[in-house]
Design a protein around this motif. Sequence first.
Motif, PDB file in Angstrom:
ATOM      1  N   GLY A  25      53.545 -45.909  58.205  1.00  0.00           N
ATOM      2  CA  GLY A  25      52.915 -45.954  56.895  1.00  0.00           C
ATOM      3  C   GLY A  25      51.695 -46.854  56.840  1.00  0.00           C
ATOM      4  N   ASP A  26      51.679 -47.892  57.663  1.00  0.00           N
ATOM      5  CA  ASP A  26      50.529 -48.801  57.684  1.00  0.00           C
ATOM      6  C   ASP A  26      49.493 -48.417  58.747  1.00  0.00           C
ATOM      7  N   GLY A  27      49.669 -47.237  59.353  1.00  0.00           N
ATOM      8  CA  GLY A  27      48.691 -46.730  60.315  1.00  0.00           C
ATOM      9  C   GLY A  27      48.894 -47.156  61.749  1.00  0.00           C
ATOM     10  N   ALA A  28      49.951 -47.915  62.031  1.00  0.00           N
ATOM     11  CA  ALA A  28      50.205 -48.371  63.398  1.00  0.00           C
ATOM     12  C   ALA A  28      50.657 -47.193  64.271  1.00  0.00           C
ATOM     13  N   PRO A  29      50.238 -47.167  65.536  1.00  0.00           N
ATOM     14  CA  PRO A  29      50.678 -46.100  66.427  1.00  0.00           C
ATOM     15  C   PRO A  29      52.174 -46.209  66.705  1.00  0.00           C
ATOM     16  N   ALA A  30      52.820 -45.058  66.749  1.00  0.00           N
ATOM     17  CA  ALA A  30      54.266 -45.035  66.969  1.00  0.00           C
ATOM     18  C   ALA A  30      54.631 -43.823  67.808  1.00  0.00           C
ATOM     19  N   VAL A  31      55.801 -43.912  68.399  1.00  0.00           N
ATOM     20  CA  VAL A  31      56.339 -42.789  69.161  1.00  0.00           C
ATOM     21  C   VAL A  31      57.837 -42.727  68.902  1.00  0.00           C
ATOM     22  N   ALA A  32      58.347 -41.515  68.777  1.00  0.00           N
ATOM     23  CA  ALA A  32      59.782 -41.317  68.575  1.00  0.00           C
ATOM     24  C   ALA A  32      60.314 -40.433  69.703  1.00  0.00           C
ATOM     25  N   LEU A  33      61.439 -40.844  70.271  1.00  0.00           N
ATOM     26  CA  LEU A  33      62.114 -40.034  71.275  1.00  0.00           C
ATOM     27  C   LEU A  33      63.344 -39.427  70.621  1.00  0.00           C
ATOM     28  N   SER A  34      63.627 -38.182  70.953  1.00  0.00           N
ATOM     29  CA  SER A  34      64.793 -37.516  70.382  1.00  0.00           C
ATOM     30  C   SER A  34      65.394 -36.556  71.401  1.00  0.00           C
ATOM     31  N   GLY A  35      66.565 -36.055  71.077  1.00  0.00           N
ATOM     32  CA  GLY A  35      67.245 -35.105  71.949  1.00  0.00           C
ATOM     33  C   GLY A  35      68.064 -35.795  73.024  1.00  0.00           C
ATOM     34  N   ALA A  36      68.351 -35.051  74.062  1.00  0.00           N
ATOM     35  CA  ALA A  36      69.179 -35.545  75.167  1.00  0.00           C
ATOM     36  C   ALA A  36      68.299 -36.161  76.250  1.00  0.00           C
ATOM     37  N   TRP A  37      68.568 -37.414  76.562  1.00  0.00           N
ATOM     38  CA  TRP A  37      67.866 -38.120  77.635  1.00  0.00           C
ATOM     39  C   TRP A  37      68.901 -38.473  78.695  1.00  0.00           C
ATOM     40  N   ASP A  38      69.429 -37.428  79.324  1.00  0.00           N
ATOM     41  CA  ASP A  38      70.414 -37.603  80.384  1.00  0.00           C
ATOM     42  C   ASP A  38      70.031 -36.723  81.568  1.00  0.00           C
ATOM     43  N   ILE A  39      70.734 -36.868  82.660  1.00  0.00           N
ATOM     44  CA  ILE A  39      70.361 -36.195  83.905  1.00  0.00           C
ATOM     45  C   ILE A  39      70.281 -34.679  83.753  1.00  0.00           C
ATOM     46  N   ARG A  40      71.190 -34.100  82.988  1.00  0.00           N
ATOM     47  CA  ARG A  40      71.160 -32.640  82.817  1.00  0.00           C
ATOM     48  C   ARG A  40      69.902 -32.179  82.108  1.00  0.00           C
ATOM     49  N   ALA A  41      69.521 -32.863  81.052  1.00  0.00           N
ATOM     50  CA  ALA A  41      68.360 -32.459  80.271  1.00  0.00           C
ATOM     51  C   ALA A  41      67.043 -32.824  80.953  1.00  0.00           C
ATOM     52  N   LEU A  42      67.046 -33.888  81.742  1.00  0.00           N
ATOM     53  CA  LEU A  42      65.812 -34.380  82.352  1.00  0.00           C
ATOM     54  C   LEU A  42      65.503 -33.739  83.699  1.00  0.00           C
ATOM     55  N   SER A  67      66.049 -44.012  67.907  1.00  0.00           N
ATOM     56  CA  SER A  67      67.262 -43.821  67.105  1.00  0.00           C
ATOM     57  C   SER A  67      67.728 -42.369  67.029  1.00  0.00           C
ATOM     58  N   ARG A  68      66.870 -41.419  67.381  1.00  0.00           N
ATOM     59  CA  ARG A  68      67.274 -40.010  67.326  1.00  0.00           C
ATOM     60  C   ARG A  68      67.638 -39.438  68.700  1.00  0.00           C
ATOM     61  N   ILE A  69      67.812 -40.309  69.682  1.00  0.00           N
ATOM     62  CA  ILE A  69      68.286 -39.847  70.987  1.00  0.00           C
ATOM     63  C   ILE A  69      69.761 -39.497  70.847  1.00  0.00           C
ATOM     64  N   GLN A  70      70.113 -38.277  71.245  1.00  0.00           N
ATOM     65  CA  GLN A  70      71.488 -37.803  71.098  1.00  0.00           C
ATOM     66  C   GLN A  70      72.388 -38.207  72.259  1.00  0.00           C
ATOM     67  N   ARG A  71      71.854 -38.160  73.462  1.00  0.00           N
ATOM     68  CA  ARG A  71      72.591 -38.584  74.653  1.00  0.00           C
ATOM     69  C   ARG A  71      71.638 -39.396  75.515  1.00  0.00           C
ATOM     70  N   LEU A  72      72.164 -40.488  76.065  1.00  0.00           N
ATOM     71  CA  LEU A  72      71.351 -41.352  76.917  1.00  0.00           C
ATOM     72  C   LEU A  72      72.235 -41.848  78.049  1.00  0.00           C
ATOM     73  N   ASP A  73      71.838 -41.551  79.277  1.00  0.00           N
ATOM     74  CA  ASP A  73      72.567 -42.089  80.428  1.00  0.00           C
ATOM     75  C   ASP A  73      71.626 -42.998  81.214  1.00  0.00           C
ATOM     76  N   HIS A  74      72.101 -43.465  82.358  1.00  0.00           N
ATOM     77  CA  HIS A  74      71.288 -44.414  83.137  1.00  0.00           C
ATOM     78  C   HIS A  74      69.993 -43.797  83.643  1.00  0.00           C
ATOM     79  N   ILE A  75      69.959 -42.504  83.873  1.00  0.00           N
ATOM     80  CA  ILE A  75      68.739 -41.840  84.339  1.00  0.00           C
ATOM     81  C   ILE A  75      67.681 -41.866  83.230  1.00  0.00           C
TER      82      ILE A  75
END
Length: 98
Positions: A25-42, A67-75
């Motif tokens: 809202g204040d114009g700062a650059p941002a990035v959001a990660l979402s979905g599955a961040w695990d070995i199968r998806a990556l 905050s919208r990452i659904q699955r996160l493993d060590h990979i």
Amino acid sequence: MTTNDMQAAPAKAIFDPEVTENRTGDGAPAVALSGAWDIRALESRARSLKTQLLLLAADSGRRWDLSRIQRLDHIGALLIWQAWGKRRPSQLALAPGH
């Protein structure tokens, strides 16, 4: 209890890993990660996601929302951690389980 009462709730859809650039809202650059961040998806996307994350992480003032990452493993965690230069960004939002 009937058989219908014992049926499991439908599984929540799991989405592909995604990186979304935006501005706060204040114009700062941002990035959001979402979905599955695990070995199968990556497996087939790791190289392109790594390149994208490295470019975004070059801006040290960028806000990160995981905050919208659904699955996160060590990979997935390692891929993100390495893109950040092995340092946590100063502005980071995480899901309670992460």
